[in-house]
Design a protein around this motif. Structure first.
Motif, PDB file in Angstrom:
ATOM      1  N   LEU A 207       1.025  -1.111  -0.063  1.00  0.00           N
ATOM      2  CA  LEU A 207       0.004  -0.156   0.156  1.00  0.00           C
ATOM      3  C   LEU A 207       0.935   1.234  -0.108  1.00  0.00           C
ATOM      4  O   LEU A 207       0.521   2.255  -0.545  1.00  0.00           O
ATOM      5  CB  LEU A 207      -1.050  -0.162   1.119  1.00  0.00           C
TER       6      LEU A 207
ATOM      7  N   ALA B  27      -1.823   0.022  -8.345  1.00  0.00           N
ATOM      8  CA  ALA B  27      -3.186  -0.030  -7.772  1.00  0.00           C
ATOM      9  C   ALA B  27      -3.988  -1.095  -8.912  1.00  0.00           C
ATOM     10  O   ALA B  27      -5.233  -1.420  -8.543  1.00  0.00           O
ATOM     11  CB  ALA B  27      -3.747   0.959  -7.572  1.00  0.00           C
TER      12      ALA B  27
ATOM     13  N   VAL C 265      -5.581  -4.561  -7.862  1.00  0.00           N
ATOM     14  CA  VAL C 265      -6.357  -4.386  -6.577  1.00  0.00           C
ATOM     15  C   VAL C 265      -7.574  -3.972  -7.183  1.00  0.00           C
ATOM     16  O   VAL C 265      -8.703  -4.369  -6.823  1.00  0.00           O
ATOM     17  CB  VAL C 265      -5.608  -3.486  -5.640  1.00  0.00           C
ATOM     18  N   ILE C 266      -7.715  -2.728  -7.866  1.00  0.00           N
ATOM     19  CA  ILE C 266      -8.743  -2.259  -8.485  1.00  0.00           C
ATOM     20  C   ILE C 266      -9.735  -3.177  -9.163  1.00  0.00           C
ATOM     21  O   ILE C 266     -10.998  -3.402  -9.167  1.00  0.00           O
ATOM     22  CB  ILE C 266      -8.616  -0.847  -8.838  1.00  0.00           C
TER      23      ILE C 266
ATOM     24  N   LEU D 161      -5.213  -6.622   1.870  1.00  0.00           N
ATOM     25  CA  LEU D 161      -5.562  -5.412   2.123  1.00  0.00           C
ATOM     26  C   LEU D 161      -5.377  -5.441   3.827  1.00  0.00           C
ATOM     27  O   LEU D 161      -4.888  -4.494   4.535  1.00  0.00           O
ATOM     28  CB  LEU D 161      -6.896  -4.851   1.744  1.00  0.00           C
TER      29      LEU D 161
ATOM     30  N   LEU E 117      -9.129   2.530  -3.556  1.00  0.00           N
ATOM     31  CA  LEU E 117      -9.287   0.834  -3.701  1.00  0.00           C
ATOM     32  C   LEU E 117     -10.158   0.069  -3.050  1.00  0.00           C
ATOM     33  O   LEU E 117     -10.950   1.042  -2.279  1.00  0.00           O
ATOM     34  CB  LEU E 117      -7.815   0.532  -2.697  1.00  0.00           C
TER      35      LEU E 117
ATOM     36  N   TRP F 203     -11.638  -1.276  -0.602  1.00  0.00           N
ATOM     37  CA  TRP F 203     -11.457  -1.356   1.144  1.00  0.00           C
ATOM     38  C   TRP F 203     -12.664  -2.514   1.520  1.00  0.00           C
ATOM     39  O   TRP F 203     -12.505  -3.216   2.522  1.00  0.00           O
ATOM     40  CB  TRP F 203     -11.335  -0.094   1.943  1.00  0.00           C
TER      41      TRP F 203
END
Length: 386
Positions: A30, A42, A45-46, A65, A105, A107
């Motif tokens: 991160l 990113a 992850v996205i 995460l 992101l 989360w």
């Protein structure tokens, strides 16, 4: 109320609770994303929210995460905070994310080895950066007023009628708690007039969100021409326009809704909307909370989310608990899909119970008992019928 504030900076995590403050290092992955101006780090992850990604891949991202946030935390701190929590007395956590690259992101996928944190009804998480006051007087008497805005009434792919029907079905369970009005494909002036007339506690948009051209600020498209040449064109008097941050500010000149729901999907192939500007505008101008969708939610999931959300708002359930219950509703319907993780709750007040709070002549549980006895039970026969 906020029991814990979990702050995420560029390379640090800070936890603030009543009994003390704690700080530790943010995980390397991160930190790298936060310091990457290109956004390339990113990407994977996205993309974990895409529908063609397996649930195993999404689970793996959620674990990454969690490890990046809590991996270096003092031993037993996070577990200890949750130990004595229950659904009746949950732990409320506000996630305060500073780096803009990390805000994007997903989360809501974050999980430990046992469960997804954002579907845990004993630990209610929300996003937010500040604590302020509610938009309007909390002493207002009920019912809760909701203005439902259909951005593209001629778009069959939006499934607006289905969403409206499901909201109506949810509200018939406890009649009289929530008053709804619907406006179809308004222009900006008409929308401002309706907001001033209804003075909604909840302003709910049903539409498509997308960028008009690359680099444009995201917004909600009204009365947009349909991509299918066989579909009917918008009525001549209904001009196509976009509700962006500048246009949204005009609505707040006449009324400040406590909650704004951007129940927005997009068609396959459309560029993703970046609705952060709309969310920030709503909170900056006085709304207590905003519920928005991350990219790629489909219309059936949007309708199901609305059903679950309004069913709980009618029961006067706190907003964070209602959104968590709606996530679990979506997960039951589609356990392998990402829909449950797509709603994002941004809350700018200390106590989520204040967002949709209105007063009735009777208190619970007497109010619900009355709702479920004659003559209130007979009202469900007539609701939604001319």
């Amino acid at each position: 109320m906020v029991d814990v504030v979990l702050g995420i900076a560029e390379d640090r995590v800070r936890l603030h609770a009543d009994f003390g403050e704690f700080e530790w290092a943010l995980g390397d992955e991160l930190v790298e994303i936060a310091r990457d101006p290109t956004g390339l780090h990113a990407t994977d992850v996205i993309k974990s929210l895409d529908f063609d990604v397996s649930w195993q891949q999404r689970t793996e991202v959620g674990l990454r995460l969690h490890d990046a946030v809590f991996g270096a935390a003092p031993k037993g701190l996070w577990e200890g905070l949750q130990r004595d929590m229950s659904e009746r007395d949950p732990l409320r956590v506000r996630l305060d994310i500073e780096p803009r690259a990390l805000v994007a992101l997903p989360w809501e996928l974050m999980r430990d080895k046992r469960q997804a944190l954002w579907r845990n009804s004993r630990v209610l998480l929300r996003r937010g950066r500040r604590v302020g006051g509610p938009g309007n007087d909390l002493r207002e008497e009920g019912p809760l007023r909701v203005l439902l805005v259909v951005c593209n009434p001629r778009d069959p792919g939006l499934l607006a009628d289905q969403e409206l029907a499901m909201i109506g079905a949810a509200l018939t369970e406890l009649p009289g708690r929530v008053h709804t009005e619907v406006v179809d494909g308004p222009g900006l002036r008409e929308l401002i007039t309706e907001v001033g007339h209804v003075r909604p506690h909840v302003l709910h948009f049903i539409g498509h969100g997308m960028r008009a051209v690359a680099g444009d600020q995201g917004g909600l498209h009204f009365n947009a021409a349909q991509p299918d040449a066989d579909s009917p064109a918008p009525a001549p008097e209904r001009d196509s326009w976009t509700l962006g941050p500048d246009q949204m500010r005009h609505l707040y000149d006449v009324w400040k809704p406590r909650l704004v729901v951007l129940n927005v999907c997009r068609r396959p192939g459309d560029p993703a909307a970046e609705l952060g500007g709309l969310v920030e505008t709503c909170l900056d101008r006085g709304s207590s909370a905003v519920v928005a969708m991350q990219p790629d939610v489909d219309s059936p999931a949007v309708a199901e989310f609305s059903y679950a959300l309004y069913r709980d708002l009618a029961r006067s359930r706190p907003l964070d608990a209602a959104v968590t219950a709606a996530r679990n509703h979506l997960h039951v319907l589609e356990p392998g899909g990402p829909s449950w993780a797509l709603p994002v709750l941004h809350c700018g007040v200390g106590d989520p119970r204040d967002v949709a709070r209105v007063a009735f002549g009777d208190m619970e549980p007497e109010l619900t008992r009355m709702n479920r006895s004659w003559p209130f039970t007979d009202l469900t026969v007539f609701l939604g019928r001319d």
